[in-house]
Design a protein around this motif. Structure first.
Motif, PDB file in Angstrom:
ATOM      1  N   ASP A  99       2.803  10.638   1.040  1.00  0.00           N
ATOM      2  CA  ASP A  99       3.083  10.816   2.333  1.00  0.00           C
ATOM      3  C   ASP A  99       1.893  10.345   2.690  1.00  0.00           C
ATOM      4  N   LEU A 100       1.207   9.591   2.428  1.00  0.00           N
ATOM      5  CA  LEU A 100       0.490   8.472   2.981  1.00  0.00           C
ATOM      6  C   LEU A 100       0.392   8.449   4.512  1.00  0.00           C
ATOM      7  N   PRO A 101      -0.351   9.142   5.221  1.00  0.00           N
ATOM      8  CA  PRO A 101      -0.113   8.637   6.979  1.00  0.00           C
ATOM      9  C   PRO A 101      -0.061   7.451   7.460  1.00  0.00           C
ATOM     10  N   ASN A 104      -9.333   5.457  -5.286  1.00  0.00           N
ATOM     11  CA  ASN A 104     -10.197   6.894  -4.973  1.00  0.00           C
ATOM     12  C   ASN A 104      -8.744   7.976  -3.916  1.00  0.00           C
ATOM     13  N   LEU A 105      -8.871   7.259  -2.267  1.00  0.00           N
ATOM     14  CA  LEU A 105      -7.630   7.119  -1.882  1.00  0.00           C
ATOM     15  C   LEU A 105      -6.431   8.068  -2.596  1.00  0.00           C
ATOM     16  N   ILE A 113       0.911  -0.882  -0.200  1.00  0.00           N
ATOM     17  CA  ILE A 113      -0.234   0.259   0.115  1.00  0.00           C
ATOM     18  C   ILE A 113       0.447   1.579  -0.219  1.00  0.00           C
ATOM     19  N   ALA A 114       2.134   1.325   0.893  1.00  0.00           N
ATOM     20  CA  ALA A 114       2.971   2.482   0.542  1.00  0.00           C
ATOM     21  C   ALA A 114       2.874   2.834  -0.441  1.00  0.00           C
ATOM     22  N   GLU A 130      -2.350   4.769   8.554  1.00  0.00           N
ATOM     23  CA  GLU A 130      -3.500   4.921   7.687  1.00  0.00           C
ATOM     24  C   GLU A 130      -3.011   3.890   6.566  1.00  0.00           C
ATOM     25  N   VAL A 131      -2.035   3.975   6.268  1.00  0.00           N
ATOM     26  CA  VAL A 131      -1.458   2.946   5.087  1.00  0.00           C
ATOM     27  C   VAL A 131      -1.534   1.862   6.836  1.00  0.00           C
ATOM     28  N   ALA A 132      -1.673   0.993   7.724  1.00  0.00           N
ATOM     29  CA  ALA A 132      -1.545   0.620   8.430  1.00  0.00           C
ATOM     30  C   ALA A 132      -2.599  -0.359   8.892  1.00  0.00           C
ATOM     31  N   GLY A 133      -3.651   1.016   9.146  1.00  0.00           N
ATOM     32  CA  GLY A 133      -5.028   0.476   8.844  1.00  0.00           C
ATOM     33  C   GLY A 133      -5.791  -0.184   8.103  1.00  0.00           C
TER      34      GLY A 133
END
Length: 216
Positions: free
Chosen positions: A153-155, A202-203, A141-142, A158-161
């Protein structure tokens, strides 16, 4: 009781036969209902030999969990091509996961149902496998976020979730697919890919969900 085979073979091969038999019995009868007599008979060995190789029912069950967990994580990793586009990597990982769980339904039952319901140390063995898979999906996902160039730089939280949610959905869907006639591994993978990628796409493109009314 069937006749016990006496043909000599390498210990490693014999042990794998015992583990094959144990996974099948544990997966279909459950840990508590499974008997060492059944496992020995299915493996074609004497019960004392099972104890000699694998010590106890608890140790045998732990060995089954470790083997099946290692096989699943290896299948997922091997199914993903590192240089492929992010969406292909996610698709290949999901397809590998569902293919493996479909081809090894008893092993998946041991991991997903049996090991988690009989306390320590069994649950810890499965938790370690799950952590490894979640870490792998987190990395995918990263990479997707970086490739999108919109929000590299998605937090981290949020990536972990997202990774936790995706793995949890895959686990539940695999259990459903394995007990639902007519559902193939590819279909299960496509179902989750469509569900996940619509949101991820979308994200990554800067269109996260927002409520029309204030959230409470």
């Amino acid at each position: 009781m069937g006749a016990v085979k006496t043909k000599r073979m390498p210990r490693a091969v014999r042990e794998q036969q015992m583990l094959d038999a144990a996974v099948r019995i544990f997966g279909r009868r459950g840990y508590r209902a499974a008997s060492m007599d059944e496992i020995a008979e299915l493996a074609g060995v004497s019960k004392p030999l099972v104890y000699l190789y694998l010590n106890s029912k608890e140790d045998l069950f732990s060995a089954c969990i470790r083997r099946e967990a290692a096989a699943l994580t290896e299948a997922v990793r091997a199914g993903v091509r590192p240089g492929a586009p992010a969406d292909r990597q996610l698709w290949e990982g999901l397809r590998a996961f569902f293919t493996h769980t479909a081809q090894h339904p008893d092993g998946w039952t041991v991991l997903h149902l049996q090991a988690r319901t009989h306390g320590e140390p069994f649950a810890t063995e499965v938790a370690a496998m799950r952590t490894e898979i979640v870490t792998f999906v987190t990395q995918l996902i990263a990479v997707t976020a970086r490739d999108a160039h919109h929000d590299p730089d998605l937090p981290e939280h949020e990536v972990a979730g997202l990774a936790e949610a995706l793995v949890g959905a895959a686990e539940s869907l695999a259990a459903w697919a394995n007990t639902t006639p007519g559902v193939t591994a590819r279909q299960a993978a496509a179902t989750l890919m469509n569900f996940a990628w619509a949101g991820l796409g979308n994200l990554m493109e800067g269109r996260p969900w927002t409520s029309a009314v204030p959230l409470t």
